[in-house]
Structure formats: C-alpha cells, structure tokens
Scaffold this motif. Structure first.
Motif: not given
Length: 299
Positions: A170, A172, A185, A227-230, A233, A248-249
C-alpha cells in the motif's frame, strides 16, 4: 469441405470442449456442434465421443485430426503467399494474461492503424502452453515469457521488457523496508506454479523470510488490486498496466538484485506471415516505450 470447420475441429481437440472452442471463436456451442456433425457426415465417420463435459477423439478422429493440422497450416500458408507483398492476411497471436491486460491493447491499437486489412486472432494461455501451440503450427507468434531453455534455431525471440521482482505494498508503506514488510505484513503470494511465482519463492527462501501467507493466486492484476485494498503485500514481477495505474500501490525495489523476468515475442523464423509479425514487433515496441514513459511520470 470448409477449412474453417477443420480449424475449429483442432480447437475442440486442443481445448477438450466444444463450449470452450465456441467461446474462443465467438460463436455458440451449438454452431460448433453443427460444424462437427457436418464434418462427420462428409467424412462418414464419428470424430468424437463425449465424456462428461469434455469430448474425446475416436480412433478415426485421431487420424482425421493428424491430417487436418497439415491441411489447415497449408491453407494458411497458401493464403499468406497469395497476399505476399500486401499488408493483409491473418495473424494468429498467443498471449499470456498479463500481456492481454497490459501491453496488448495498445499494441493492437497501433497494429490496427498500421495494418487495417489484417485480421488478428488471439488465444490466451500460459507461456508453456503458447510455446507448445506455436510448435504445432497453430500460432504465428506468442507474446510470453522466454522459455526456461534454449530456443531451437527455427525460432526467433524479441525482448520487450525485463521485469525484476518488486514488493507491492500500500502507498502508505512506500518508505518501509521491503524485507521487513515481507516478514511483518499479511502476504499475497503469486502462484508458485508460474515462473514469476517460482522466482519469488526462491527469493524468500534465500533471504530466509517466512511470510504470513493469506492468499495465493495466479493473477497479477488481482494481486495489485488486493494490495490496494489493504489486504497485504506481495512479491511479484514489476509489470506495467493501465489497469494498475490508478491504484494506490508502491513498488519497492529489493535490497538484493534478482534476475529479471524476460517478457517478449517468439515466432518461427520461416513464417510466411513475417511481414505482419515484424509489424506486430514494431507496434509492441512503441507500446512498451509509451507505457514506460507514462509509468515514470507517475512514480
């Protein structure tokens, strides 16, 4: 006898199903069944027997299939020779799913503009499936990974991209340590039966990383979306696709360099459709260069 019927006969054999053959050529299963019945009437033999949802060639069917491959290939060569010097004809392309969802749409857009009279048939599969189909003469070119062995002299290879392993995380977590992320993760594993998945597994073992594995799947685009959905990884080849551009990756390079996955086009050197294949290569190169520039701007 319709040569197209023979071509669909081979597709039924290779896929093991009239329904799958129908899906690939864009007709109904009933239409394929009618074509097979027409061939049986004309030849005077039964070509298939049913076994559940699949079909199995009879002994007579095997004899017909063996000759049909040569006839279909000869007709395709005859058509190509008749069109020699013309930017027309039929080009049969095999592609892995990654390319189908990334490189191929832009490549085909360029190709259709450059060769408006050409007809393109597309078949999806794994790299090894496509290579086997190419060897049988049922494809003119395959967009795939380089086979894990030396290509015979009768074949040629054109590299399009080299894709090293990266950690997908992600956005972040973009500044985190890649190895720490793989240890800490939840982990989404790329299918170990595929080349990129095997390479990722070998890297994890060499680095003595035992991830907290939650999922394993064979679709790189789906992994990027997860991965984008959290959801975790992943460790995957560094692909470029418009389907992942809005995600958002973060793509984190590994601290230990790895051999990149080689992705390109393979074809038979003596192909009568060389002019169309060469055009495909040029269009693919343009698409790769354009995607690289776009990806660089977004990083």
């Amino acid at each position: 006898m319709d040569v197209a019927f023979l071509g669909n006969l081979l597709l039924v054999v290779d896929t093991g199903s009239m329904a799958e053959a129908a899906r690939r050529v864009g007709v109904t299963p009933a239409a394929i069944a009618q074509q097979m019945q027409a061939l049986e009437r004309e030849l005077g033999v039964t070509l298939f027997v049913r076994a559940g949802r699949t079909v199995i060639p009879t002994e007579a069917g095997h004899r017909v299939i063996e000759r049909a491959r040569g006839l279909v290939a000869d007709f395709a060569d005859l058509k190509a020779n008749a069109l020699e010097g013309e930017a027309a004809g039929e080009l049969r392309i095999g592609t892995i799913t990654t390319a189908l969802l990334s490189l191929l749409p832009d490549t085909l857009a360029n190709f259709a503009h450059a060769f408006p009279r050409a007809k393109v048939l597309i078949r999806a599969g794994t790299s090894m499936e496509l290579y086997d189909t190419l060897q049988r003469g049922d494809l003119d070119a395959a967009i795939c990974l380089h086979p894990p062995f030396a290509l015979p002299k009768a074949y040629d290879w054109h590299l399009l991209r080299e894709e090293p392993l990266v950690v997908l995380a992600p956005a972040r977590l973009a500044k985190a340590d890649p190895h720490e992320l793989l240890r800490r993760e939840p982990f989404i594993r790329y299918d170990r039966s595929l080349g990129g998945g095997k390479q990722a597994d070998q890297y994890l073992r060499a680095a003595r990383i035992v991830p907290h594995e939650l999922f394993e799947l064979n679709a790189l685009m789906a992994i990027a979306m997860m991965v984008d959905r959290g959801l975790g990884v992943s460790l995957v080849p560094d692909i470029v696709s418009p389907m992942t551009a809005a995600l958002s990756v973060a793509r984190l390079p590994l601290p230990v360099p790895t051999e990149a996955r080689r992705f390109g086009v393979v074809w038979q050197r003596a192909s009568p459709r060389w002019r169309l294949i060469r055009g495909l290569l040029e269009c693919a190169d343009d698409a790769v260069a354009s995607s690289a520039v776009t990806a660089k701007k977004k990083r």
